[in-house]
Write a protein that holds these residues in place. Sequence first.
Motif, PDB file in Angstrom:
ATOM      1  N   ASP A  59       0.829  -1.206   0.000  1.00 44.55           N
ATOM      2  CA  ASP A  59       0.000   0.000   0.000  1.00 44.55           C
ATOM      3  C   ASP A  59       0.863   1.255   0.000  1.00 44.55           C
ATOM      4  N   SER A  60       0.223   2.402   0.109  1.00 44.66           N
ATOM      5  CA  SER A  60       0.924   3.682   0.001  1.00 44.66           C
ATOM      6  C   SER A  60       1.970   3.889   1.094  1.00 44.66           C
ATOM      7  N   LEU A  63       4.947   2.060  -0.205  1.00 48.37           N
ATOM      8  CA  LEU A  63       5.469   2.805  -1.351  1.00 48.37           C
ATOM      9  C   LEU A  63       6.242   4.031  -0.898  1.00 48.37           C
ATOM     10  N   SER A  64       5.741   4.697   0.109  1.00 49.81           N
ATOM     11  CA  SER A  64       6.407   5.889   0.641  1.00 49.81           C
ATOM     12  C   SER A  64       7.823   5.561   1.111  1.00 49.81           C
ATOM     13  N   LEU A  67       9.956   4.893  -2.014  1.00 49.13           N
ATOM     14  CA  LEU A  67      10.236   6.154  -2.707  1.00 49.13           C
ATOM     15  C   LEU A  67      11.284   6.979  -1.963  1.00 49.13           C
ATOM     16  N   VAL A  84       1.193  -0.640  -9.548  1.00 45.73           N
ATOM     17  CA  VAL A  84       1.350   0.302  -8.440  1.00 45.73           C
ATOM     18  C   VAL A  84       2.749   0.909  -8.423  1.00 45.73           C
ATOM     19  N   CYS A  88       2.988   5.068  -9.133  1.00 46.40           N
ATOM     20  CA  CYS A  88       3.553   5.936  -8.096  1.00 46.40           C
ATOM     21  C   CYS A  88       4.844   6.609  -8.552  1.00 46.40           C
TER      22      CYS A  88
END
Length: 109
Positions: A59-60, A63-64, A67, A84, A88
């Motif tokens: 999930d985000s 991903l954060s 990143l 995804v 992103c």
Amino acid sequence: MTTPLTLTPARRADGTPVLNAAGEIDMSNSADLASAVTSALGDSGGPLIVDLTEVEYLDSAGLSILLSYADRIEVIATPLLGPVLTICGLTDLTTVRGLDPADPADPAS
């Protein structure tokens, strides 16, 4: 409740650090991922290979984390995570292998 996630650090024969992840990565365990990436990177200048081939959900929050380390990691994933990782922007910031079935997931292993 924390979602099950196993994070296993390793090293390739050439000394490159690898972090193998298995399970699901979400906000309940993204801090564990961040800690494992930081530890696996250590004092090295990178890159750290983050192997997501056994990750079924990302999930985000996860991903954060990816990143934020994009300049020091390379990712191995599966086509399941491809959309995804592409949407992103991670695929624009670092090397991501394994998204194309014709592309070997990890040519250096």
